[in-house]
Design a protein around this motif. Structure first.
Motif, short mmCIF file in Angstrom:
data_model
loop_
_atom_site.label_atom_id
_atom_site.label_comp_id
_atom_site.label_asym_id
_atom_site.label_seq_id
_atom_site.Cartn_x
_atom_site.Cartn_y
_atom_site.Cartn_z
N LYS A 12 0.82 -1.22 0.00
CA LYS A 12 0.00 0.00 0.00
C LYS A 12 0.85 1.27 0.00
CE LYS A 12 -3.85 -2.29 0.16
NZ LYS A 12 -4.72 -2.34 -1.04
N ILE A 13 2.03 1.22 0.67
CA ILE A 13 2.91 2.40 0.72
C ILE A 13 3.39 2.76 -0.68
CG2 ILE A 13 5.10 3.31 1.61
CD1 ILE A 13 4.69 1.55 4.07
N LEU A 14 3.84 1.73 -1.44
CA LEU A 14 4.29 1.97 -2.80
C LEU A 14 3.15 2.48 -3.67
CD1 LEU A 14 6.50 1.80 -4.97
CD2 LEU A 14 5.86 -0.58 -5.33
N GLN A 15 1.96 1.92 -3.48
CA GLN A 15 0.80 2.35 -4.26
C GLN A 15 0.49 3.83 -4.00
OE1 GLN A 15 -2.69 -0.02 -3.59
NE2 GLN A 15 -3.93 1.09 -5.06
N SER A 16 0.56 4.24 -2.73
CA SER A 16 0.32 5.64 -2.37
C SER A 16 1.38 6.56 -2.98
CB SER A 16 0.31 5.77 -0.85
OG SER A 16 0.23 7.13 -0.47
N HIS A 17 2.64 6.08 -2.95
CA HIS A 17 3.74 6.86 -3.52
C HIS A 17 3.53 7.10 -5.01
CE1 HIS A 17 7.76 8.07 -4.76
NE2 HIS A 17 7.78 7.02 -5.58
N LEU A 18 3.16 6.06 -5.75
CA LEU A 18 3.00 6.18 -7.20
C LEU A 18 1.79 7.03 -7.57
CD1 LEU A 18 3.83 2.52 -8.36
CD2 LEU A 18 5.29 4.53 -8.50
N GLU A 19 0.76 7.00 -6.73
CA GLU A 19 -0.45 7.76 -7.02
C GLU A 19 -0.32 9.25 -6.68
OE1 GLU A 19 -3.66 4.09 -6.39
OE2 GLU A 19 -3.43 5.65 -4.83
N SER A 20 0.52 9.57 -5.67
CA SER A 20 0.58 10.95 -5.19
C SER A 20 1.87 11.69 -5.55
CB SER A 20 0.40 10.96 -3.66
OG SER A 20 1.42 10.19 -3.04
#
Length: 454
Positions: A12-20
């Motif tokens: 989830k951390i990587l997903q948040s990084h790529l989205e924001s």
């Protein structure tokens, strides 16, 4: 891409990084990903080596030659050790890295392995085992990689994969001309049917004659013999069928001629009989929980079985099966033409086909099989393997003096402080313990480590 796989795995951390994150600071370029992989590998390697150095654990090395996408020769190196980090001891195998090779000469490969292990921070005085394939450059007893490393680190005993050794036993049978010819014809016939979807439908599904998946090799011969009549009949049909191109008809005719010869039919059923016996042994030798004592037991048992075969009665059953199949195909098992100056095949002065093929095919096959099993599974590391006698089930069968002499020999190799005294205490503890034979057999080596408070 790596980041997508990690997101799919639940990061989830990587997903948040790529989205924001801004487009210019996502850090997902090939260069950055390679750096991340390199850093991750170094962290994992550091953790493994730090644990082994701190715990002073013994370990074995595993190495195999491979080539990368550019064709560069390299060794993949791993280690095997026992970890005590969790509640229960666990046997672990960890990949350490690749070593590029400039030459496949044994001395260069050995130096490359030693240099890599030292640079990784491992204490090579705790190196007690080596595991490679069976090629002479790696496993040679005088000038192979294992011999060179063992010369510098005497505790590093070389152990060759039991399943691989059994496969080499079967490969050695190919030195017998009749086995080589029969195996070649089987391979050609299977390939002939599998090359065409139309031809493939004519026979039962038979796996390819695989040289690397060893249990499949024995399975192939067994299944081929079970469907042999249908295969030969289809070859005859194809060789005479209208609408089939001349090249296919000619090939089918040649294969049919080879498959209906007396030598081929008898040899096929000899090979199939022993393949059926070796197939479960091969599967057992590839079991995850297999140890050296079990491997030796399996091989000793199969050697004993082959030694105790009644050649006359056992071959009689094989020959009868081959004869029945030949009769069903309209063929006759007969002795090949004998001439006074025969050089290229057996020329035994025997009257009946059964006696002839027993002497010319069956006995050489069995003798070679037994000889190669004894040779390939010779007890060259007897002192190291005697450690298996520390298992209570083996230990209780030994007399006090016999056990002590064995421990002294082990200590001469490994030079472990206070080993003799501790092993004698271990011996007396189990000698006096009230435990059934069945319970003792079921005790695993790994569970004994807890028992010994290691």
């Amino acid at each position: 891409m790596l980041e997508l796989k990690l997101i799919e795995a639940g990061d989830k951390i990587l997903q948040s990084h790529l989205e924001s994150s801004p487009k210019n600071s996502k850090y997902i370029s090939a260069r950055v990903q390679n750096e991340i992989i390199d850093i991750t590998g170094k962290i994992i390697l550091s953790r493994i080596t730090n644990y082994l150095v701190k715990s002073q654990s013994f370990f074995s090395i595993l190495a195999d030659e491979t080539a990368d996408i550019s064709g560069t020769e390299q060794l993949s190196i791993g280690i095997r050790y026992i970890s005590f980090e969790s509640e229960n001891p666990v046997v672990k195998e960890e990949f350490l890295g690749f070593v590029a090779l400039t030459d496949m000469h044994a001395e260069i490969v050995a130096k490359s392995i030693i240099h890599f292990l030292r640079n990784s921070g491992l204490n090579l005085n705790n190196l007690i085992g080596q595991g490679y394939d069976g090629c002479s450059a790696m496993s040679g007893i005088h000038n192979g990689v294992q011999a060179i490393i063992k010369k510098e680190f005497p505790k590093a005993v070389f152990v060759h994969c039991s399943s691989h050794r059994l496969n080499l036993v079967i490969n050695d049978l190919n030195k017998l001309q009749h086995v080589q010819n029969c195996a070649g014809s089987i391979r050609s016939i299977i390939k002939f049917f599998r090359l065409s979807p139309k031809r493939r439908k004519r026979i039962e599904k038979i796996p390819l004659f695989c040289e690397t998946r060893w249990s499949e090799k024995y399975k192939t011969i067994r299944i081929f013999s079970e469907h042999f009549i249908g295969i030969v009949e289809q070859l005859e049909i194809i060789s005479m069928e209208t609408g089939v191109d001349s090249q296919t008809k000619s090939q089918a005719f040649q294969l049919h001629s080879a498959a209906t010869k007396s030598n081929f039919i008898v040899c096929l059923f000899i090979m199939a009989t022993f393949s059926a016996q070796l197939e479960p042994i091969t599967n057992a030798l590839q079991a995850v929980q297999l140890d050296l004592s079990q491997a030796r037991k399996y091989i000793s048992e199969i050697i004993e079985v082959f030694n105790n075969l009644d050649a006359n009665n056992y071959f009689h059953e094989i020959f009868k099966k081959a004869q029945n199949v030949a009769n069903e195909l309209g063929e006759e098992i007969k002795i090949p033409r004998i001439v006074s100056n025969q050089k290229h095949r057996s020329n035994h002065p025997i009257n009946t086909p059964e006696d002839y093929f027993r002497v010319s095919l069956y006995q050489p096959h069995v003798d070679s099989l037994i000889m190669q099993l004894k040779l390939r599974f010779s007890n060259e590391n007897s002192v190291a393997h005697s450690l298996l006698n520390l298992h209570p089930n083996n230990m209780k069968k030994m007399q006090h003096d016999e056990f002590k002499n064995m421990i002294v020999e082990i200590n001469n190799l490994y030079a472990i402080d206070n080993l003799v005294e501790e092993c004698m205490l271990w011996y007396n503890v189990w000698k006096n313990r009230n435990i059934s034979q069945c319970e003792m057999k079921n005790i695993s080596f790994i569970s004994l480590l807890d028992e010994a408070n290691l």
